[in-house]
Design an enzyme around this catalytic site. Sequence first.
Site, PDB file in Angstrom:
ATOM      1  CB  SER A  48      -7.713   3.697   3.277  1.00 33.85           C
ATOM      2  OG  SER A  48      -6.875   3.177   4.208  1.00 33.85           O
ATOM      3  CB  SER A  60      -8.210   1.057   5.956  1.00 34.99           C
ATOM      4  OG  SER A  60      -8.878   2.204   6.347  1.00 34.99           O
ATOM      5  CE  LYS A 119      -3.894   2.038   2.778  1.00 34.07           C
ATOM      6  NZ  LYS A 119      -4.775   1.554   3.949  1.00 34.07           N
TER       7      LYS A 119
END
Length: 594
Positions: A153, A177, A79
Amino acid sequence: MDLPFDATAIAAAVSSRETSAVAVAREALARIRDYAAIQPAVWITRLADEVVLAAAARVDARIAAGEVLPLAGVPFAIKDNIDLADTPTTAACPNFAYTPATSAAVVERLIAAGAVAMGKTNLDQFATGLNGTRSPYGAPACVFNRAYVSGGSSSGSAVAVAAGLVAFALGTDTAGSGRVPAAFNGLIGMKPTKGRWSTTGLVPACRTIDCITVLTQTIADARAVDAAVAGFDTTDPYSRHREDHPARGARIGVPKPDQRLFLGDAAAERLYDQALATLGTGGADLVEIDMTPLREAAMLLYGGPWVAERTAAALPLLDERPEAIDPTVRAIMEDGRSVSGVAVFEGQYRLAELQRIAETMWQNIDLLALPTTPTIYRIAEMRAAPIALNSNLGLYTNFVNLLDMAALALPAGWRDNATGFGITLIAPAWTDHALLDAGEAYLAAAALPPPPPLHLEEPFMDTVKLAVVGAHLEGMPLHWQLTSREARLVATTTTASNYRLYAIANSTPPKPALIHSADGAAIAVEVYELDVAAFGSFVVEVPAPLAIGSVTLADGSVVKGFVAEPRATDGAEDITALGGWRAYIASLARPGGS
């Protein structure tokens, strides 16, 4: 595309020289290139082929030299709020970007274990969001139905794993997330205990409660990643010395019935009930708990002083280039400016009180089993109401890190629209291994159906299932309204046994009224599937006193179907005892029929 990649299988094959890390890397690069035409928003930075292949070649050389590498040759994604040396970190904000000289501690440990990084994935900007639409690099979508959000996210990381581009991907989880996108894409989402994995090299969202997480296809892969990265890190002020608490028993906390909120998502409610039934078959006791204190703790994250931590994470950019920040993210960060020092301490005091309540809860249960989210939304819906709908997705997730708990998101089935539904097992800090054991047992007992197809050529077409009970049955006068819309018969069944059927007076052509009733019976129906647009045009033609509502079928599933206003029974004949409209029509043809 041969799905999925399996980290433990890859590592075993590379370690035994059955294949090479370079060969695995070539396959991953090919998959990534192919899928880029389907969802280009998955990646923010894809590493050059020669960089990936060089890293893979180093793994092969280490294997040849006799090193034991538990993640040998396993391709993974990172990420893009987690540092990878000599690769830009953007946190999905181009004006924030920097290029670190060293990798995050967890990335270093993964590479040391033989894993091969493929690139940096998209995310809700500054990890602020649970939906995946808040990025200037585009909005990754649910891999099985691209009309719907991927969840965030850690959006790009979830899509990269679910689409079979990599074997696992690092995400982060402050408010859910790493769990929400796992649910929507049918994955395992391991959110470890705070401080179990180092956060050195992570762009903070709320630094005191941030966790780096992993998304995988299997429990075994989550175990392998945890084994490689867990451990104390002196460079991380929030790192904690590792403990491992065993499972204490099989008392599973579930919300009281009136606190099980699904926001109208009947499929999610049904799938959650099925998951609880599975958990109960293993001898576990399901114990109803009061969610009120947990939800109060959750409100502190965005409605309390912790929002100021998000402001602190990007304050220089917020001051100097506010227009560079996504408008929704910026609005959240601006709220943090007004948080006073007094409010911070008051919030901490109340959180400490809620932690004491949670400790009491753990005396009566061993873990929680909650829906990961109450529902899912289309991308267009999320963009129309980005704050309210995003908040809904955090209904069951936001309290976990504030109350120092570990969590494991698990797949729990699929809606008819091919989006995933999941449950999350939650327990006190340092129960990470126990949660993995419990998750493994649940998945073995659940025997979930395989994931839907990826629909690589065309996006999944949303459909609606419609139960018809009278004049729209096959061979009846209004059946043409279904055939003209290319409706497809998917089931001939009955309703649940709590409906009554009436023949409406003076109706042309003759039509029945289906009424929900505690003293009812099962009524014969046909269930058809229509495209959403066709369903909408059909509903427009339904005349009063009939209407389209929700009908429960014999198997407990809920579909759209004909219901009626109370006035439909004025002068109507109760034909429930006949069991269905066809039987009633047949009775009219018999001598002495009604």
